[in-house]
Write an enzyme that holds these catalytic residues in place. Structure first.
Site, PDB file in Angstrom:
ATOM      1  N   CYS A  27       7.552  -7.249  -3.966  1.00  0.00           N
ATOM      2  CA  CYS A  27       8.041  -8.232  -4.927  1.00  0.00           C
ATOM      3  C   CYS A  27       9.566  -8.220  -4.964  1.00  0.00           C
ATOM      4  O   CYS A  27      10.192  -7.153  -4.988  1.00  0.00           O
ATOM      5  CB  CYS A  27       7.488  -7.939  -6.312  1.00  0.00           C
ATOM      6  SG  CYS A  27       5.718  -8.234  -6.463  1.00  0.00           S
ATOM      7  N   TYR A 185      -3.542  -4.453 -11.305  1.00  0.00           N
ATOM      8  CA  TYR A 185      -3.518  -5.881 -11.588  1.00  0.00           C
ATOM      9  C   TYR A 185      -4.943  -6.391 -11.815  1.00  0.00           C
ATOM     10  O   TYR A 185      -5.894  -5.616 -11.836  1.00  0.00           O
ATOM     11  CB  TYR A 185      -2.754  -6.617 -10.490  1.00  0.00           C
ATOM     12  CG  TYR A 185      -1.311  -6.161 -10.432  1.00  0.00           C
ATOM     13  CD1 TYR A 185      -0.504  -6.212 -11.567  1.00  0.00           C
ATOM     14  CD2 TYR A 185      -0.767  -5.613  -9.268  1.00  0.00           C
ATOM     15  CE1 TYR A 185       0.807  -5.760 -11.541  1.00  0.00           C
ATOM     16  CE2 TYR A 185       0.543  -5.160  -9.238  1.00  0.00           C
ATOM     17  CZ  TYR A 185       1.327  -5.229 -10.377  1.00  0.00           C
ATOM     18  OH  TYR A 185       2.626  -4.778 -10.357  1.00  0.00           O
ATOM     19  N   ARG A 233      -6.456  -5.480  -0.607  1.00  0.00           N
ATOM     20  CA  ARG A 233      -5.721  -4.250  -0.916  1.00  0.00           C
ATOM     21  C   ARG A 233      -6.347  -3.600  -2.134  1.00  0.00           C
ATOM     22  O   ARG A 233      -6.545  -4.245  -3.165  1.00  0.00           O
ATOM     23  CB  ARG A 233      -4.239  -4.535  -1.184  1.00  0.00           C
ATOM     24  CG  ARG A 233      -3.400  -3.251  -1.243  1.00  0.00           C
ATOM     25  CD  ARG A 233      -1.918  -3.538  -1.363  1.00  0.00           C
ATOM     26  NE  ARG A 233      -1.137  -2.393  -0.917  1.00  0.00           N
ATOM     27  CZ  ARG A 233       0.194  -2.335  -0.947  1.00  0.00           C
ATOM     28  NH1 ARG A 233       0.894  -3.369  -1.400  1.00  0.00           N
ATOM     29  NH2 ARG A 233       0.826  -1.268  -0.512  1.00  0.00           N
ATOM     30  N   LEU A 304       4.692   6.351   1.403  1.00  0.00           N
ATOM     31  CA  LEU A 304       5.640   7.354   1.888  1.00  0.00           C
ATOM     32  C   LEU A 304       5.372   7.754   3.333  1.00  0.00           C
ATOM     33  O   LEU A 304       5.392   8.932   3.680  1.00  0.00           O
ATOM     34  CB  LEU A 304       5.657   8.583   0.981  1.00  0.00           C
ATOM     35  CG  LEU A 304       6.348   8.410  -0.378  1.00  0.00           C
ATOM     36  CD1 LEU A 304       6.334   9.707  -1.162  1.00  0.00           C
ATOM     37  CD2 LEU A 304       7.797   7.919  -0.200  1.00  0.00           C
ATOM     38  N   ARG A 327       9.244   0.094   1.112  1.00  0.00           N
ATOM     39  CA  ARG A 327      10.617   0.490   0.790  1.00  0.00           C
ATOM     40  C   ARG A 327      11.344   1.014   2.026  1.00  0.00           C
ATOM     41  O   ARG A 327      12.548   0.823   2.171  1.00  0.00           O
ATOM     42  CB  ARG A 327      10.617   1.536  -0.322  1.00  0.00           C
ATOM     43  CG  ARG A 327      10.164   1.009  -1.671  1.00  0.00           C
ATOM     44  CD  ARG A 327       9.988   2.150  -2.678  1.00  0.00           C
ATOM     45  NE  ARG A 327       9.607   1.672  -4.000  1.00  0.00           N
ATOM     46  CZ  ARG A 327       8.358   1.415  -4.388  1.00  0.00           C
ATOM     47  NH1 ARG A 327       7.363   1.584  -3.521  1.00  0.00           N
ATOM     48  NH2 ARG A 327       8.103   0.987  -5.600  1.00  0.00           N
TER      49      ARG A 327
END
Length: 368
Positions: A27, A185, A233, A304, A327
């Protein structure tokens, strides 16, 4: 020396990925009234030149009230579709990388401020706020405005909104859809007994709690061209005692496989503020491994995964079929290039960048 598994192609129906690296949805909180902006052209454009096998558009709300924040991307009307079409036109002009979209509804975790403004809930009646909905009238955090428990009509509206967004995705030429049923969500809220306390056919038993997410999957699968993949997902666990767990996830994955799901992307957490997550490199890979052992469709591991050898080991040992980076791709938009250089593989690059190939990696980059 054998070629690295991470850079072997993978076919998902009619879609072939050049390698097993997926750019996960991230996002950006930079849309206006659900419409993508030039920021999305910059953001997606640079990632489309990364050499990954697949690029996934961020969580895209199927209804305005399904946005996490007022600055989320949406795909619910002609204006949001046109804005996305403009961005995709720019990206595709310079990249052949397949593009997927994550369709989502935030449920009780909607109506929040931007992360860099604290990310707290914005109550109905305030600027940029609205009334949230959920399976049950249970707020995410103590002190939050409680969501409205969804009626059957509300659920029908959401199902149709997912299907309508899938049809818009098809018109846009999107290569694959990912349905967001993770991270606390709306669809995850139906799955977990911590957030779903309904007493109708959509609550109680595991079979009942699976019902609405499976109905949404069926609606999306029917609305999207059969040759294009639809994935889901999931959060492998809530990381909370008494919540959704890996056994539930395996049951959900098997049900999805029977309905024609192409890929399961296994993440974790996000449903409850008391979660206790053992964060560390690859901390969610065991969740992906458990699903991989239970189904015959490809599985994506995420969380990660930043080390090149670690990523290769996940795929080479069969813990998962693909790895997703998020990320890490923001920090290093050329992560797939650097992984290929380290592992001795070749990666697709834009011809404008071929001159950047280091002398010691003469076979690293190929124009595409």
């Amino acid at each position: 020396m054998s070629s690295p598994k991470l850079f072997e192609p993978l076919s998902l129906g009619a879609l072939t990925l050049a390698n097993r690296i997926v750019i996960a949805p991230m996002c950006q909180y930079s849309a206006v009234d659900g419409c993508m902006t030039d920021w999305h052209l910059i953001h997606l454009g640079q990632l489309a030149l990364s050499g990954a096998g697949l690029l996934t558009i961020e969580a895209t709300a199927v209804l305005p009230e399904g946005r996490i924040s007022y600055a989320d991307v949406g795909l619910w009307d002609d204006a949001t579709e046109a804005a996305m079409a403009k961005v995709l036109e720019g990206v595709r002009r310079w990249s052949k990388m397949p593009i997927a979209i994550q369709l989502a509804h935030a449920g009780r975790k909607a109506s929040t401020d931007l992360p860099w403004h604290g990310g707290g809930q914005i109550a109905p009646g305030h600027a940029h706020g609205w009334q949230t909905v959920a399976p049950s009238a249970l707020p995410f955090r103590d002190g939050d405005n409680a969501p409205s428990a969804m009626t059957h009509q509300d659920m029908q509206d959401v199902r149709e909104a997912f299907a309508a967004a899938a049809r818009r995705s098809a018109r846009l030429g999107i290569d694959a859809i990912q349905i967001h049923a993770a991270h606390g969500y709306l669809l995850h809220q139906f799955l977990s007994p911590l957030s779903n306390q309904r007493d109708d056919q959509y609550g109680g038993s595991l079979e009942n709690r699976l019902r609405f997410p499976l109905e949404v999957f069926d609606a999306v699968r029917a609305a999207f061209p059969a040759e294009r993949p639809v994935s889901v997902r999931v959060s492998g666990t809530d990381w909370v005692p008494g919540g959704w767990d890996i056994d539930d996830t395996v049951a959900f994955a098997r049900a999805l496989e029977k309905r024609g799901c192409s890929v399961i992307h296994v993440s974790g957490g996000g449903l409850h503020p008391s979660q206790q997550i053992p964060v560390g490199p690859g901390y969610q890979v065991p969740l992906a491994r458990a699903v991989k052992q239970a189904v015959g469709i490809p599985v994506v591991a995420v969380g990660l995964i930043t080390d090149f050898d670690h990523a290769e080991a996940i795929v080479a040992t069969g813990d998962a079929d693909l790895v997703a980076i998020a990320r890490g791709a923001l920090y290093d938009p050329r992560w797939p290039w650097h992984a290929a250089a380290h592992l001795g593989a070749t990666v697709i690059a834009p011809p404008q960048y071929l001159r950047s190939q280091p002398r010691q990696f003469k076979d690293l980059l190929v124009g595409g």
